[in-house]
Design an enzyme around this catalytic site. Structure first.
Site, PDB file in Angstrom:
ATOM      1  N   ASP A   1       0.847  -1.425   0.036  1.00 48.36           N
ATOM      2  CA  ASP A   1      -0.045  -0.171  -0.206  1.00 48.36           C
ATOM      3  C   ASP A   1       0.854   1.420  -0.044  1.00 48.36           C
ATOM      4  OD1 ASP A   1      -2.337   1.509   0.093  1.00 48.36           O
ATOM      5  OD2 ASP A   1      -2.934   0.751   1.912  1.00 48.36           O
TER       6      ASP A   1
ATOM      7  N   ASP B   1       0.919  -7.552 -10.367  1.00 46.99           N
ATOM      8  CA  ASP B   1      -0.088  -8.345 -10.916  1.00 46.99           C
ATOM      9  C   ASP B   1      -1.500  -7.760 -10.804  1.00 46.99           C
ATOM     10  OD1 ASP B   1       1.303 -10.932 -11.341  1.00 46.99           O
ATOM     11  OD2 ASP B   1       1.585 -10.986  -9.021  1.00 46.99           O
TER      12      ASP B   1
END
Length: 652
Positions: free
Chosen positions: A244, A305
């Protein structure tokens, strides 16, 4: 199936083949190793001579296409994971989830949702209170108040046939590790943890306090620390790492708050992503959260991803799903809600590209079942993870929306759809270029999924998608309402009358023996993109920019194809080549793990004299039984350019 060339039509249909004395015996004698085109050369010297002018007597091999994406098994498999996340507890409480709450929810997940495929429980933010670290500075548990460590919970989940997902950024260094002179970098006993941070370089100084430092990637030992963190979680059998606050690391700015911490710069940001990507390999799915996605998401595409494409789920409900700011900004979040985020980044989704993450769903926060269906339908058609953030204590009677078997079956089959494109202009430039309320995607068996939405607040509206005009389906198709689990029979469009905030989800099966996969609804990379600026195509449009000189990496299109058995299959490409000379493309088929089934082979596409004139080119391709990723692209060893409409395969 005639092969159109500038000089006329060559009939390559079975009847035409028989007229040139190509027998079934001749084709079978090769054990399926020669193409129909090669057989034609054996039977017709004139055809062989014509082919030798462009590609020789046998199709030559070609260099593999250069890809810039992480291109892992995770992205090549299609959509994101099904899982549960602690956000529904921690956000309302603005605190780390207590361990007993974590356990109670895991047990509920195991009994109520794991049987439907939700086999991972993942932590989330509120991590500053985890100060206990290993000898190398890696946190040992989610929070200091927890009795058990990561290893315990990974084993607890494994006993229930589930896995542990972890929220943490390997660029974070807890101050407790920095202040402990006995803590050293993994593999570098000569470097203390304190040596890999810069004085005063704290994550979110004015928000979270001086608890976490940022790693200084220019310092010796920084690479070993960051990659060691990834390896640490991999050894704990963690398959999913949620990383994050990436935008804050890159330039230190938040679009809503302003300056939050020091900027570390684009070069250091890309370096850090590359280290994490390299360490993750195929053993771990890398989820990138809060990235600015500068430069058309180039850095994230190469090193991740999955990427977040909208603001946080926050308190949930319709306002977070569809409301808020509707326009684009060049900073995270580019779009506020997932409807706009999925639409705006749909040119980057699909197999081998990026999984678009629409953030968590809290079913109980929606005002109606219609809204709940819309939320899950949107995540499903866009190929997003479906991440439950409700709790056992607050979900009430709404858990059914996450476990409808036919909806989940579309997810398992690898559905990643796109909105209907009206033109080739980016959505950030022209908000009318893509339709947020009409979506479709093609499954590997050639069937289609159509999702229709009404984002309006007041009026019931009719929504439809024409099979011929929008999907290029000739004739009628079988239509099934997925949520209602009801067949409608043969139709020529998907249509529904939708109340405010409602949706419809249809499975559409064309009635034809040849399976046609449309480039406009496939995966694009390397600058390949949608267009409809030349007439004569089937469906809503075609893919252009299969040419040199675009984005880094080769321009390519990827189709997911389900073959009933291993063998060599006849293929037919519909294309336009407005150049005066022939163009070549590289074609291959691969497994989801990237291993090659056939190719790469160089295929020659003769000129069609103009970009408004379309031709059909026949060939063959070897496929494995099951899922294949068929890729066509313009590599560095190729010449010219084409526009691509579709590819057909005789799979029956």
């Amino acid at each position: 199936m005639p092969h159109n060339t500038p000089g006329g039509t060559l009939d390559l249909s079975p009847e035409g083949a028989r007229s040139m004395a190509i027998t079934r015996r001749a084709l079978l004698a090769s054990s399926g190793l020669i193409s129909l085109a090669t057989a034609l050369e054996l039977a017709d010297p004139a055809y062989a001579a014509a082919q030798s002018m462009t590609q020789g007597a046998t199709p030559p091999s070609a260099a593999p296409l250069a890809r810039v994406s992480r291109n892992s098994t995770w992205t090549r498999s299609g959509p994101g994971p099904l899982y549960w996340n602690i956000y529904g507890w921690s956000f309302p409480h603005n605190a780390p989830i207590p361990e007993d709450e974590w356990k109670a929810n895991i047990d509920w997940l195991a009994s109520d949702f794991a049987p439907s495929g939700y086999e991972m429980a993942c932590t989330d933010g509120w991590i500053e209170g985890s100060s206990r670290t290993t000898e190398h500075g890696y946190i040992t548990s989610y929070n200091d108040s927890w009795t058990h460590d990561w290893a315990y919970w990974a084993a607890y989940l494994a006993q229930r046939k589930m896995t542990l997902g972890v929220y943490y950024n390997p660029l974070w260094v807890h101050k407790a590790a920095v202040e402990d002179p006995t803590k050293t970098v993994v593999g570098r006993p000569d470097i203390k943890i304190a040596d890999i941070v810069a004085e005063g370089d704290f994550f979110a100084r004015d928000i979270g306090g001086n608890t976490l430092y940022w790693v200084d990637v220019t310092k010796p030992g920084a690479k070993e620390y960051v990659q060691g963190y990834v390896e640490y979680f991999k050894r704990l059998a963690v398959p999913f790492l949620r990383i994050d606050f990436l935008s804050w690391y890159e330039d230190g700015m938040d679009a809503n708050i302003g300056r939050v911490n020091a900027a570390h710069g684009r070069e250091n940001y890309v370096t850090a992503l590359h280290w994490m990507n390299e360490a993750a390999g195929d053993a771990m799915e890398v989820s990138l959260v809060m990235p600015h996605l500068f430069d058309n998401a180039a850095a994230e595409l190469a090193n991740g991803d999955m990427v977040r494409i909208n603001a946080d789920a926050d308190k949930g409900g319709w306002e977070r799903l569809s409301g808020g700011r509707q326009n684009w900004q060049n900073a995270w979040p580019n779009w506020f809600n997932p409807f706009c985020g999925f639409t705006g980044w749909s040119h980057r989704n699909g197999r081998g590209q990026l999984i678009l993450d629409g953030d968590f769903l809290r079913a109980h926060t929606f005002a109606s079942d219609a809204e709940r269906k819309t939320a899950v339908t949107l995540m499903t058609i866009a190929g997003s993870p479906i991440a439950i953030a409700d709790l056992y204590s607050d979900i009430g009677p709404h858990g059914w929306v996450f476990t409808q078997p036919e909806v989940l079956d579309l997810h398992r089959k690898g559905l990643v759809g796109k909105p209907l494109y009206h033109n080739g202009t980016p959505y950030s430039v022209d908000p009318s270029s893509r339709d947020t309320e009409r979506w479709a995607g093609q499954l590997p068996d050639g069937s289609w999924v159509v999702a229709l939405f009404n984002r309006g607040d007041t009026a019931t509206v009719d929504k439809s998608l024409s099979f011929a005009r929008d999907l290029g389906i000739a004739g009628s198709a079988k239509v099934r309402d997925v949520w209602a689990r009801r067949d409608f029979g043969l139709r020529t469009e998907a249509k529904a009358s939708l109340a405010p905030h409602a949706c419809a989800l249809f499975h559409v099966v064309p009635q034809r023996q040849v399976t046609r996969f449309h480039a406009a609804w496939a995966t694009w990379a390397g600058g390949a993109n949608f267009n409809n600026n030349h007439p004569g195509y089937d469906g809503s449009g075609f893919v252009d920019k299969l040419e040199a000189g675009g984005e880094p990496g080769d321009a390519l299109v990827t189709f997911a194809v389900q073959a009933p058995k291993a063998g060599t299959y006849a293929v037919r490409w519909r294309y336009a080549n407005g150049l005066a000379a022939s163009s070549t493309m590289t074609v291959s088929s691969e497994r989801a793990d990237g291993t090659v089934v056939d190719g790469p082979q160089r295929v020659t596409f003769p000129s069609t004299t103009s970009w408004d004139s379309w031709g059909n080119l026949n060939g063959s391709l070897r496929l494995q039984a099951g899922l294949n990723l068929v890729t066509i692209g313009r590599g560095a060893s190729n010449v010219g350019a084409i526009n691509l409409n579709w590819v057909e395969l005789q799979l029956g």
